[in-house]
Design a protein around this motif. Sequence first.
Motif, short mmCIF file in Angstrom:
data_model
loop_
_atom_site.label_atom_id
_atom_site.label_comp_id
_atom_site.label_asym_id
_atom_site.label_seq_id
_atom_site.Cartn_x
_atom_site.Cartn_y
_atom_site.Cartn_z
N SER A 35 0.82 -1.20 0.00
CA SER A 35 0.00 0.00 0.00
C SER A 35 0.86 1.26 0.00
CB SER A 35 -0.91 -0.01 1.22
OG SER A 35 -1.69 1.17 1.28
N GLU A 60 2.92 4.62 -7.29
CA GLU A 60 1.99 4.11 -8.29
C GLU A 60 0.81 5.08 -8.44
OE1 GLU A 60 2.50 1.32 -9.99
OE2 GLU A 60 4.16 0.40 -8.91
N SER A 61 -0.34 4.66 -7.98
CA SER A 61 -1.53 5.51 -8.05
C SER A 61 -2.39 5.26 -6.82
CB SER A 61 -2.34 5.20 -9.31
OG SER A 61 -2.87 3.89 -9.24
N LYS A 62 -3.17 6.25 -6.48
CA LYS A 62 -4.04 6.11 -5.32
C LYS A 62 -5.14 5.09 -5.60
CE LYS A 62 -3.22 10.59 -3.16
NZ LYS A 62 -1.99 10.85 -3.91
N THR A 63 -5.48 4.89 -6.88
CA THR A 63 -6.49 3.88 -7.22
C THR A 63 -5.97 2.48 -6.86
OG1 THR A 63 -7.30 5.24 -9.05
CG2 THR A 63 -7.86 2.89 -9.08
N LYS A 64 -4.71 2.21 -7.22
CA LYS A 64 -4.12 0.92 -6.88
C LYS A 64 -4.03 0.75 -5.37
CE LYS A 64 -0.19 -2.06 -7.90
NZ LYS A 64 1.08 -2.21 -8.67
N ALA A 118 -6.00 2.03 -3.22
CA ALA A 118 -7.36 1.79 -2.72
C ALA A 118 -7.75 0.32 -2.89
CB ALA A 118 -8.36 2.69 -3.45
N TRP A 119 -7.37 -0.26 -4.03
CA TRP A 119 -7.66 -1.68 -4.24
C TRP A 119 -6.91 -2.56 -3.24
CZ3 TRP A 119 -11.50 -3.83 -6.67
CH2 TRP A 119 -12.10 -3.18 -7.74
#
Length: 533
Positions: free
Chosen positions: A13, A20-24, A26-27
């Motif tokens: 995380s 990376e990205s906040k979307t990743k 979040a997953w």
Amino acid sequence: MCCAAALAFGVSSAAAVTYESKTKAAWIGAAFLCFTLLCAFCSGVLNSRGGEKKIFRLFRAALLCAFFVCGAGDFALYAARYRSAAASGEYYVTARVEEAREYNTSVYLILNDVSFDYRAADGKLCMYVYQTNVPQGINAGSSVAFDAEITANTQWKETREGEEKTRAYEWRRDIKYEATSCKNLRVTGEKRNLFENIRHRLKQTLDFAMDKDASALCMAILTGETAEINGELLDNFRYGGVAHIFAVSGLHVGALFAFVTAIFKKGRLAALPSAVKWAVSAAVILFYGGICGFSAGVIRATVMCLVFYADKLLGVKGDSLQSMGKAAIIVLLLSPVSLFDAGFLLSFAAVAGILMLSPSFRRFFIDLLPKNRTERHGGGRDVSLGQSKARVAAEKCLSYVSVTLAATLATAPVLSVCFGYVSGVSLLLNMLIVPPVAAAFPLCLAVAFFSLIFAPLSQAAMYVPSALFSAVSTVFYAFDFSRFALEIPFSVTGVFGYYAALFSLSEKLNFRYAFRVGVFAAGFAAFALSFFL
């Protein structure tokens, strides 16, 4: 194991949020939440025990969250320290060679104890140098000096061969600087420590006692140093799925550990205090690890073996999975970027596969064998006549097949994602090669050190190992195993589906039958559909 997994979620995380990205991220957070609910609150649904008090479930959930936060914070601190490099420009460099690896036209050098214009640098430096510009006698332990253009490279990702990949290897080894336009490279002396000196003398002994290919293979198996192996030969070992015998890790450390602990079961040594047994075993394995340069694989295997042995000596009730979890926690706390290293993933995937799947596979295969013979005694009782020698031998063979199959299946996604292919003959070659390597490794190591001490007798002492390694190299030169390389494009969905279906077969997980069938079906469906989506 659950705490180790939570720590890994935290590291992943933090890496996703930062690079990376906040979307990743979040997953990953959502996956951790599901994992926490599964581990902490769903025991009554998943197994037949249930009945836990609510306070215990809340405590377990809080503990998992604490490990998640710890993993995220550990990665953030590690990244901040690594990214502290600042040097950039043209410098006069002095350093010590940590590793020298030869390629077709160049030599790849990793340097430590680096100074730029006589000012000590925080971190290591790497560079490629044309072979024509490399001075004679340069190897691990050599002190060197040169002028070069220095660039600090502390990025998390970079593009290699058209693909964006992480620099986890460089981060783990603390390689912060790259040198180009190297001029006037020269050796200024030798500064080998004890372990480097032993490794250097061992290489000289093997080169004297064996032919080139046999010496290179022997050195690689004993110390993990593959620089001398012919590139074509090494690639063929990789395509055959057995190159892991050169990566000193669980196979080697485990064989040495088993050899040492077996000694303590004999005679008067069995009466020694547990602390003495553990300390001697630790000293032997750590000494061997020093000779191998304390590679990541050696550290992982050493921690795992010593944790397991400590639990056994102390009489701690637990299983091998718990010992593996403790080892994973220690490794990740010391080096959180190891989570993104192929060696770490392969090591723990193989061990997890063996521990969780091999008992189920063994039971399935043995159930296919003919039943034991019985005869009817008085009173209508059936009395077993015992197992025949053929059945005992068959069960032993099936046990090893189960272990190899479990490790092969568990590491397949990691190999595919990290290297782009899976070997179609790895199961067969591992069954043929790994047992003799594991059995002969401690003896080969002992003979090699005897040869190192008594150099005039080295050719006679190493005659049998030389013949065996020469035969192995001949076989791998003769066959092209690249034809059996299978490209299986695992997506993230495919990986999760594959492991969900695979580990639902494990007897270690006390799932209810209906839940187990549901997980297997859902996982297999996700894995199959991932190739079409």
